[in-house]
Structures are given as C-alpha cells and as structure tokens.
Design a protein around this motif. Structure first.
Motif, PDB file in Angstrom:
ATOM      1  N   MET A 198      41.620  43.797  45.958  1.00 40.49           N
ATOM      2  CA  MET A 198      41.578  42.366  45.653  1.00 40.49           C
ATOM      3  C   MET A 198      42.205  41.535  46.782  1.00 40.49           C
ATOM      4  SD  MET A 198      40.016  41.732  42.841  1.00 40.49           S
ATOM      5  CE  MET A 198      38.838  42.940  43.367  1.00 40.49           C
ATOM      6  N   LEU A 199      43.260  42.039  47.415  1.00 40.91           N
ATOM      7  CA  LEU A 199      43.850  41.334  48.545  1.00 40.91           C
ATOM      8  C   LEU A 199      42.876  41.277  49.717  1.00 40.91           C
ATOM      9  CD1 LEU A 199      47.520  42.630  48.489  1.00 40.91           C
ATOM     10  CD2 LEU A 199      46.728  40.329  47.972  1.00 40.91           C
ATOM     11  N   GLU A 200      42.154  42.364  49.959  1.00 41.62           N
ATOM     12  CA  GLU A 200      41.161  42.373  51.027  1.00 41.62           C
ATOM     13  C   GLU A 200      40.018  41.407  50.712  1.00 41.62           C
ATOM     14  OE1 GLU A 200      39.182  43.162  54.494  1.00 41.62           O
ATOM     15  OE2 GLU A 200      41.257  43.597  53.919  1.00 41.62           O
ATOM     16  N   ARG A 201      39.609  41.336  49.446  1.00 38.87           N
ATOM     17  CA  ARG A 201      38.564  40.385  49.046  1.00 38.87           C
ATOM     18  C   ARG A 201      39.042  38.950  49.271  1.00 38.87           C
ATOM     19  NH1 ARG A 201      37.447  37.193  44.400  1.00 38.87           N
ATOM     20  NH2 ARG A 201      39.569  37.730  43.829  1.00 38.87           N
ATOM     21  N   ASP A 202      40.280  38.663  48.887  1.00 38.73           N
ATOM     22  CA  ASP A 202      40.814  37.319  49.096  1.00 38.73           C
ATOM     23  C   ASP A 202      40.911  36.991  50.581  1.00 38.73           C
ATOM     24  OD1 ASP A 202      41.057  36.942  46.391  1.00 38.73           O
ATOM     25  OD2 ASP A 202      43.186  37.473  46.314  1.00 38.73           O
ATOM     26  N   ARG A 203      41.272  37.982  51.403  1.00 43.22           N
ATOM     27  CA  ARG A 203      41.349  37.741  52.842  1.00 43.22           C
ATOM     28  C   ARG A 203      39.979  37.415  53.415  1.00 43.22           C
ATOM     29  NH1 ARG A 203      40.028  39.644  57.297  1.00 43.22           N
ATOM     30  NH2 ARG A 203      39.220  41.575  56.456  1.00 43.22           N
ATOM     31  N   ARG A 204      38.948  38.112  52.940  1.00 46.59           N
ATOM     32  CA  ARG A 204      37.600  37.821  53.445  1.00 46.59           C
ATOM     33  C   ARG A 204      37.093  36.475  52.963  1.00 46.59           C
ATOM     34  NH1 ARG A 204      33.623  41.350  51.757  1.00 46.59           N
ATOM     35  NH2 ARG A 204      34.894  42.155  50.081  1.00 46.59           N
ATOM     36  N   LEU A 205      37.479  36.059  51.758  1.00 40.81           N
ATOM     37  CA  LEU A 205      37.015  34.776  51.235  1.00 40.81           C
ATOM     38  C   LEU A 205      37.739  33.582  51.850  1.00 40.81           C
ATOM     39  CD1 LEU A 205      36.523  35.392  47.423  1.00 40.81           C
ATOM     40  CD2 LEU A 205      34.822  34.565  49.029  1.00 40.81           C
ATOM     41  N   PHE A 229      43.207  34.350  54.329  1.00 42.37           N
ATOM     42  CA  PHE A 229      44.588  34.740  54.100  1.00 42.37           C
ATOM     43  C   PHE A 229      44.620  35.879  53.092  1.00 42.37           C
ATOM     44  CE2 PHE A 229      45.022  30.274  55.302  1.00 42.37           C
ATOM     45  CZ  PHE A 229      45.924  30.402  56.341  1.00 42.37           C
ATOM     46  N   MET A 230      45.570  36.800  53.273  1.00 45.12           N
ATOM     47  CA  MET A 230      45.670  37.943  52.373  1.00 45.12           C
ATOM     48  C   MET A 230      46.011  37.502  50.956  1.00 45.12           C
ATOM     49  SD  MET A 230      45.161  41.137  52.793  1.00 45.12           S
ATOM     50  CE  MET A 230      45.830  42.314  53.905  1.00 45.12           C
ATOM     51  N   ARG A 231      46.818  36.470  50.809  1.00 48.84           N
ATOM     52  CA  ARG A 231      47.225  36.007  49.486  1.00 48.84           C
ATOM     53  C   ARG A 231      46.523  34.714  49.086  1.00 48.84           C
ATOM     54  NH1 ARG A 231      52.435  37.579  47.821  1.00 48.84           N
ATOM     55  NH2 ARG A 231      51.887  36.494  45.931  1.00 48.84           N
ATOM     56  N   GLY A 232      45.515  34.304  49.862  1.00 46.67           N
ATOM     57  CA  GLY A 232      44.815  33.063  49.573  1.00 46.67           C
ATOM     58  C   GLY A 232      43.883  33.215  48.384  1.00 46.67           C
ATOM     59  N   GLN A 233      43.745  32.147  47.634  1.00 49.39           N
ATOM     60  CA  GLN A 233      42.827  32.137  46.501  1.00 49.39           C
ATOM     61  C   GLN A 233      41.974  30.889  46.585  1.00 49.39           C
ATOM     62  OE1 GLN A 233      45.269  32.436  43.040  1.00 49.39           O
ATOM     63  NE2 GLN A 233      45.767  34.569  43.399  1.00 49.39           N
ATOM     64  N   LYS A 272      54.346  32.572  49.731  1.00 46.24           N
ATOM     65  CA  LYS A 272      54.547  33.233  48.438  1.00 46.24           C
ATOM     66  C   LYS A 272      55.463  34.438  48.614  1.00 46.24           C
ATOM     67  CE  LYS A 272      49.958  31.890  46.977  1.00 46.24           C
ATOM     68  NZ  LYS A 272      48.630  32.354  46.642  1.00 46.24           N
ATOM     69  N   PRO A 273      56.112  34.892  47.547  1.00 50.08           N
ATOM     70  CA  PRO A 273      56.975  36.080  47.674  1.00 50.08           C
ATOM     71  C   PRO A 273      56.165  37.324  48.037  1.00 50.08           C
ATOM     72  CG  PRO A 273      57.237  35.044  45.513  1.00 50.08           C
ATOM     73  CD  PRO A 273      56.160  34.309  46.223  1.00 50.08           C
ATOM     74  N   ALA A 274      56.808  38.274  48.695  1.00 51.44           N
ATOM     75  CA  ALA A 274      56.128  39.504  49.113  1.00 51.44           C
ATOM     76  C   ALA A 274      55.725  40.329  47.900  1.00 51.44           C
ATOM     77  CB  ALA A 274      57.037  40.312  50.030  1.00 51.44           C
TER      78      ALA A 274
END
Length: 86
Positions: A49-56, A59-63, A36-38
């Motif tokens: 929210m990026l940290e939450r996605d990384r823990r879930l 990946f930092m940008r994972g959903q 994905k773009p930076a």
C-alpha cells in the motif's frame, strides 16, 4: 570536597551531542514521511500500500482523494515479468 566542574564538561558535551543527534534523526524521519510519524512493524500488505501511494502521489505516505488514477498510471505496473511472457 566538591567535584570540579571541568571534570563534568566532557559528560555534558556527550549528552548534548546525543540529544542533538536524536533530535536531528527524528526530524529527518518526519521530513521523509511528509511530516507524519514514522511507521513501525510494517507487514507485506502495508509495504504494498505504501508503494501504491508512492506511485499515485509521489510520496510514500501521501494519500489522494481523486477517484481516478493519473494518466499513465495504468502502465506503471510494479510487477516485473519476463519478456517471453509479454
């Protein structure tokens, strides 16, 4: 009288190296963000929210579309508390 091409070779090499390094840095940033773009101009909420996605997802940008968190996520708390308050 023309300019000898040997005088322009260093400029061509420098421009080529700038182009190569810009492309390499762009590709690395894209790879780090999962293709994905930076992100730019992040505020505190975006970082949370990026940290939450990384823990879930890992990946930092994972959903994820799972309605429930993974097992053990309830113990994966990012807040650090002194031992005397636990």
């Amino acid at each position: 009288m023309g300019v000898p091409f040997e005088a322009l070779l260093p400029y061509g090499i420098m421009i080529g190296m700038f182009a190569f390094s810009a492309g390499a840095v762009g590709q690395l940033k894209s790879m780090q963000n999962g293709g994905k773009p930076a992100r730019r101009g992040l505020d505190a909420w975006d970082r949370v929210m990026l940290e939450r996605d990384r823990r879930l997802t890992g990946f930092m940008r994972g959903q994820t579309d799972k309605p429930y968190a993974q097992p053990g996520f309830e113990l994966n708390n990012p807040w650090r508390v002194e031992s005397r308050f636990i």
